[in-house]
Design a protein around this motif. Structure first.
Motif, short mmCIF file in Angstrom:
data_model
loop_
_atom_site.label_atom_id
_atom_site.label_comp_id
_atom_site.label_asym_id
_atom_site.label_seq_id
_atom_site.Cartn_x
_atom_site.Cartn_y
_atom_site.Cartn_z
N GLU B 190 -1.23 -95.16 -111.95
CA GLU B 190 -0.21 -94.56 -112.83
C GLU B 190 0.13 -93.15 -112.37
O GLU B 190 1.26 -92.70 -112.48
N ALA B 191 -0.86 -92.44 -111.84
CA ALA B 191 -0.61 -91.07 -111.38
C ALA B 191 0.13 -91.04 -110.04
O ALA B 191 0.57 -89.98 -109.60
N GLY B 192 0.24 -92.18 -109.38
CA GLY B 192 1.07 -92.22 -108.17
C GLY B 192 0.38 -92.65 -106.90
O GLY B 192 0.98 -92.55 -105.81
N CYS B 193 -0.86 -93.13 -106.96
CA CYS B 193 -1.52 -93.56 -105.73
C CYS B 193 -0.92 -94.87 -105.21
O CYS B 193 -0.52 -95.73 -105.99
N ASP B 194 -0.86 -94.98 -103.89
CA ASP B 194 -0.33 -96.19 -103.26
C ASP B 194 -1.45 -97.17 -102.94
O ASP B 194 -1.23 -98.37 -102.84
N VAL B 195 -2.62 -96.60 -102.67
CA VAL B 195 -3.75 -97.43 -102.24
C VAL B 195 -4.95 -97.13 -103.14
O VAL B 195 -5.27 -95.96 -103.38
N ILE B 196 -5.59 -98.17 -103.62
CA ILE B 196 -6.85 -97.98 -104.36
C ILE B 196 -7.98 -98.34 -103.41
O ILE B 196 -8.07 -99.47 -102.92
N ALA B 197 -8.80 -97.34 -103.11
CA ALA B 197 -9.92 -97.57 -102.20
C ALA B 197 -11.21 -97.64 -103.01
O ALA B 197 -11.57 -96.69 -103.70
N VAL B 198 -11.84 -98.78 -102.93
CA VAL B 198 -13.10 -98.97 -103.64
C VAL B 198 -14.21 -98.61 -102.64
O VAL B 198 -14.37 -99.27 -101.62
N VAL B 199 -14.92 -97.54 -102.94
CA VAL B 199 -15.93 -97.06 -101.99
C VAL B 199 -17.31 -97.45 -102.53
O VAL B 199 -17.74 -96.96 -103.56
N ASP B 200 -17.96 -98.34 -101.82
CA ASP B 200 -19.22 -98.86 -102.35
C ASP B 200 -20.32 -98.83 -101.29
O ASP B 200 -20.80 -99.86 -100.81
N PRO B 201 -20.73 -97.61 -100.92
CA PRO B 201 -21.69 -97.49 -99.80
C PRO B 201 -23.04 -98.15 -100.06
O PRO B 201 -23.69 -98.61 -99.13
N MET B 202 -23.43 -98.22 -101.34
CA MET B 202 -24.77 -98.76 -101.60
C MET B 202 -24.87 -100.26 -101.32
O MET B 202 -25.97 -100.80 -101.20
#
Lengths: 221, 461
Positions: B190-202
């Protein structure tokens, strides 16, 4: 008797804690490290033998599988939990002197660093291999390592770091130990640490995994 | 800037690469996190709590590194903090989680409700909205803490054993974390991001069976939700997670991004199999942070060659080290965006090592000025050709008082001259041993001025 030791080793390798433990699913309802260790001691197997031919065999196997990426942290933690349960039965023999530890290992994550999964795995592996481990936790300053070292002068010190930025703190601790107790054996490890870095900061041992550290310790001590 | 670059915006480049469509060049996404603080001379703990600082840091990074996409905030503790985990802040790193409420006897139902006003979430969203307006042509990445890493923040390492001993509880926790991830992703979009990156290092710490059982269901639903909103998704993992890469790809993100612990070729093949995009895996510490610009250029070239030109996005393996030298990241930009410079690096990489430094003392003369143009090869490099032509044209009126030479680094003589003159880039113009014009072809007036100055110094005017 041999069979009991094999059961102990197997339960530790596969993380079977006790009869109530649901893991691993194919051993549900069966006895675990807890019961077999007690049975072995009751049957007169020497505590030393239970440690070296039961617990250590299991931990060695899981350590090797971890190194080869055949098992991962959850499985190692289950093995460690099984080992700790078995170790409870052996503790009185350490106190009485029937079992002598291989040595004392002081371990901690260096100051500025709050990551402890790797450090905990190393501590567990060493315990399961007959070492007395003094775990100082995370964010540990040089003074704390030195105070503990003064109380246990022959101990080996193990420093862990996960962040590249705390690797320099590792260097500072090594320098302080070298100033005050130059003959101390120092091992370093953690994701960003390399053999090259170990040599550069004047530490004695580096291993990429807990099993590797055990092998380094076998050679050095 | 080459002609090609002007035809496509960074955002379009990312959108097309993520859909495995042809792009004019490989897109580049520097994972600027606390490095943004370094760029605006602010410690990490102040930077990550101040939306204006984040905007300024990202602005500076965009200006310096000409990226195609960039994360707004790279801090995997934002959600955990909002849910009651205590943080320990540092000056040169993101904060670390030091308390795990679920391990301290608090139940999931007792955790604070997450809303757009919780913790530092307003800081992240405000920075996103403003950066969106300022940089409409750059793909903005909204980074959210992956559900497994969030579960670990909340429950501590207990989650590992919970997965084995009480899987139902672990599933409940993962479902809860999935809900949190969906909220964060929605707010970022909603704020304007084009890409959602799910960062799951564990997730690098668990086996594929556990991944499929506990992580895959949560992230697959999340990526579906992002797709339904016509946005793109990426699944980042740092650390040795090779065992889980196929399972990560099967969760259907648009992109999987990995670090140097995993061979890029392996991820390229997996991505191809699943027809998704992939990214990585510039070495964060040994090269980007500690290497020389020359090492960075060589490494960038190797990474580009390994990644290929279909669906590949060039990026560091993970969050950039705070004090990564600016010139090193600019070196990446140069190699990725300038085909001639890439060719130059490639030529040098293949070139024989010139050990001895040629003595040029006999070369300089009293009765003439010597102009040396070092090129890649004027016949195949357009800027090289223009520079040689510009120098020849400017020299012509002076007859024998000027001697203009071209040295191509594609042969040994050119390499020797390059080393002797201390030249680092091509094309370059050197007059009587002084490096004057690097890469850019100067206007005729400036060339004229430089020639006059050199001639005057020898009383040849």
């Amino acid at each position: 008797m041999k069979e009991l030791l094999e059961h102990i080793a197997y339960c530790i390798e596969y993380g079977k804690i006790n009869i109530q433990s649901p893991f691993p699913p194919d051993m549900k309802g069966k006895k675990g490290a807890d019961e077999y260790t007690k049975e072995a001691l009751d049957a007169g197997v020497s505590p030393h033998k239970v440690l070296t031919e039961g617990l250590m065999v299991g931990m060695d196997k899981v350590g090797k599988k971890f190194r080869e990426n055949k098992v991962f942290v959850p499985q190692v933690l289950m093995s460690a939990k099984a080992m700790n349960t078995a170790m409870e039965h052996l503790m009185p023999f350490f106190t009485s002197g029937d079992i002598t530890p291989k040595g004392t290992f002081i371990i901690g994550t260096v100051f500025g660093d709050l990551h402890d999964i790797g450090k905990n795995l190393v501590a567990m592996m060493l315990k399961g291999n007959g070492w007395k481990v003094i775990d100082l936790g995370m964010d540990v300053a040089a003074d704390k390592f030195l105070d503990t070292l003064h109380a246990h002068p022959d101990a080996v010190v193990g420093l862990s770091a996960l962040l590249t930025t705390t690797m320099s703190n590792m260097q500072q601790i090594v320098e302080r130990i070298r100033e005050e107790k130059p003959s101390t054996l120092i091992a370093v490890g953690g994701a960003p640490v390399t053999k090259e870095f170990c040599d550069k900061i004047g530490a004695d041992m580096y291993a990429p995994d807990p099993q590797g550290l055990l092998e380094e310790l076998e050679t050095a001590c | 800037m080459s002609e090609n670059q002007e035809t496509m915006t960074g955002k379009t480049r990312i959108q097309m690469a993520m859909r495995r469509k042809k792009t004019d060049r490989v897109p580049w996404v520097p994972f600027v996190g606390v490095h943004g603080g370094y760029l605006v001379d602010m410690p990490a703990d102040d930077y990550l709590r101040d939306s204006n600082a984040i905007i300024a840091g990202v602005d500076k990074a965009i200006d310096l590194y000409q990226p195609d996409g960039i994360p707004v905030v790279f801090d995997l503790q934002v959600e955990a903090e909002a849910l009651g985990c205590h943080l320990q802040w540092a000056k040169d790193n993101p904060p670390a989680v030091v308390s795990h409420p679920l391990a301290d006897g608090i139940g999931i139902a007792d955790l604070p409700e997450l809303n757009p006003g919780s913790g530092r979430i307003p800081v992240c969203m405000e920075a996103t909205s403003i950066l969106r307006k300022k940089h409409p042509d750059i793909a903005l990445y909204g980074l959210i803490t992956g559900p497994f890493t969030l579960a670990l923040h909340l429950a501590g390492t207990n989650i590992f054993m919970q997965m084995m001993e009480s899987p139902d509880e672990a599933h409940t926790l993962m479902e809860y974390c999935h809900g949190i991830s969906c909220n964060m992703a929605s707010w970022y979009m909603e704020a304007g991001c084009d890409v959602i990156a799910v960062v799951d290092p564990m997730t690098s710490q668990i086996d594929p069976a556990s991944f499929e059982m506990f992580v895959a269901p949560a992230v697959t639903k999340l990526f579906d939700m992002v797709r339904d909103r016509n946005k793109l998704s990426s699944f980042f993992v740092c650390g040795f997670a090779q065992q889980n890469v196929p399972a990560m790809a099967a969760c259907k993100p648009n992109n999987v991004s990995i670090d140097e612990n995993i061979p890029l070729s392996f991820v390229r093949e997996t991505a191809e199999e699943h027809q998704i995009s992939f990214g990585g895996n510039l070495k964060l510490t040994s090269v980007l942070s500690m290497g020389s610009t020359k090492e960075v250029e060589m490494h960038t070239l190797e990474t580009l060659e390994e990644g290929g030109d279909t669906g590949f996005i060039l990026a560091p393996g993970c969050d950039l080290v705070m004090e990564t030298p600016i010139e090193n990241l600019q070196a990446v930009t140069r190699v990725v965006s300038d085909p001639y410079h890439r060719e130059f690096v490639k030529t040098l990489q293949a070139a024989p090592v010139i050990e001895e430094v040629q003595d040029l003392s006999e070369r300089w003369q009293d009765d003439k000025v010597i102009i040396d143009v070092i090129t890649l090869d004027a016949s195949s490099c357009a800027p090289c050709q223009y520079m040689v032509e510009a120098m020849e044209l400017a020299s012509r009126p002076y007859g024998n008082k000027l001697q203009c030479n071209e040295f191509s680094i594609k042969n040994k003589e050119g390499l020797r001259m390059m080393k002797a003159l201390g030249v680092k880039n091509v094309p370059v113009t050197v007059m009587d041993g002084e490096i004057l014009f690097v890469s850019q072809i100067p206007p005729a007036r400036e060339i004229e001025k430089a020639i006059q100055k050199k001639l005057a110094a020898k009383n040849l005017l």
